[in-house]
Design an enzyme around this catalytic site. Structure first.
Site, mmCIF file in Angstrom:
data_model
loop_
_atom_site.group_PDB
_atom_site.id
_atom_site.type_symbol
_atom_site.label_atom_id
_atom_site.label_comp_id
_atom_site.label_asym_id
_atom_site.label_seq_id
_atom_site.Cartn_x
_atom_site.Cartn_y
_atom_site.Cartn_z
ATOM 1 N N TYR A 69 -2.406 -0.482 10.405
ATOM 2 C CA TYR A 69 -2.427 -0.866 8.997
ATOM 3 C C TYR A 69 -1.150 -0.407 8.307
ATOM 4 C CZ TYR A 69 -3.897 -1.122 4.110
ATOM 5 O OH TYR A 69 -3.966 -1.404 2.752
ATOM 6 N N SER A 113 0.852 -1.188 0.000
ATOM 7 C CA SER A 113 0.000 0.000 0.000
ATOM 8 C C SER A 113 0.886 1.236 0.000
ATOM 9 C CB SER A 113 -0.882 0.003 1.261
ATOM 10 O OG SER A 113 -1.501 1.254 1.456
#
Length: 275
Positions: free
Chosen positions: A160, A147
């Site tokens: 995250y 990501s």
């Protein structure tokens, strides 16, 4: 690698979203076998049936919780026995929890689950299949979906972001190990997109010149770059720019810049996938 035709492709988180789209690409290119891993049995069965109806590839669904290391080992053994060695591994499974500040975490188990699925699972799964990729001396690929959160710090997604930083650091290091050891026939690609329109990041906002990425655009880019053997794929271009600026500016100026362009408030209204 120009095509996955005749090869075996394994995709985690394959029942929906990006994983399903990657499976569709594999079937479209006439992969010999497409192995689908997912924890959602109902969605997995539906996806497997639909893929079987549209292509010639053998479809092999396995219900597996990739947060469980023993389940990974058992399912990998079953794949090797029932399907054979894997040529292309796509570490796609991932989760995100909450949009509060870290100290507002209601359930510490969410921390364990996020790290287990986003960071540890790609390592354990790759460890199951990479030795055969190395020893067979035939072209092979490992694609890990990380990501842009692995590149730039961001409020309201600290766990995250940490899990994706770990995935990126591990994946790119394995790439270097393969090159250093003379095993360049195995290429490792790490994909770092901003928010993608899959439902996983419902409520998250795009920021300056960075709209939410459409799923097909993300999959097409990751798939083609994986076959080429690209090392690191960052999209869109603004994410590459933000990464460069973050590396050049002093910390306070970096924070002012990323706050001004909207990165630091992109998770304020995050809700995530419903149901």
């Amino acid at each position: 690698m120009d095509t996955v035709a005749g090869r075996t492709v394994l995709i985690t988180g394959a029942a929906m979203g990006l994983g399903r789209a990657f499976a569709e690409r594999a079937v479209r290119e006439d992969a010999a076998a497409v192995v689908l891993w997912d924890v959602n049995e109902k969605a997995l069965k539906r996806t497997a049936a639909e893929l079987e109806a549209v292509g010639r590839s053998g479809i092999h669904p396995y219900v597996v919780d990739v947060s469980d290391r023993e389940a990974i080992a058992a399912t990998a053994a079953a794949v090797r026995s029932e399907v054979g060695d894997v040529d292309v591994l796509i570490n796609n499974a991932g989760i995100v929890r909450g949009n509060g500040y870290f100290w507002e975490t209601a359930d510490p188990a969410d921390i364990d689950k996020t790290v287990a699925i986003n960071s540890l699972a790609p390592m354990y799964i790759t460890l199951e299949f990479l030795p055969a990729m190395v020893s067979r001396r035939t072209p092979a690929r490992v694609l890990t979906i990380a990501s842009s959160a692995a590149l730039v710090s961001n409020p309201r997604m600290s766990v995250y972001a940490a899990s994706k930083w770990a995935a990126l650091g591990w994946s790119d290091s394995v790439r270097l190990e393969l090159e250093q050891s003379g095993n360049g026939h195995v290429k490792v690609t790490t994909f770092c997109p901003t928010y993608i329109n899959t439902g996983m990041f419902d409520g998250a906002k795009g920021f300056l010149f960075t709209p939410i990425i459409e799923q097909d655009e993300a999959v097409d880019t990751a798939w083609s770059e994986m076959k080429k053997g690209a090392a690191l794929v960052v999209m869109p271009w603004t994410s590459r720019l933000n990464r460069a600026i973050s590396g050049l500016l002093p910390l306070k100026l970096r924070d002012l810049y990323l706050n001004a362009v909207g990165v630091y408030h992109s998770m304020d209204e995050f809700t995530g996938r419903k149901g």
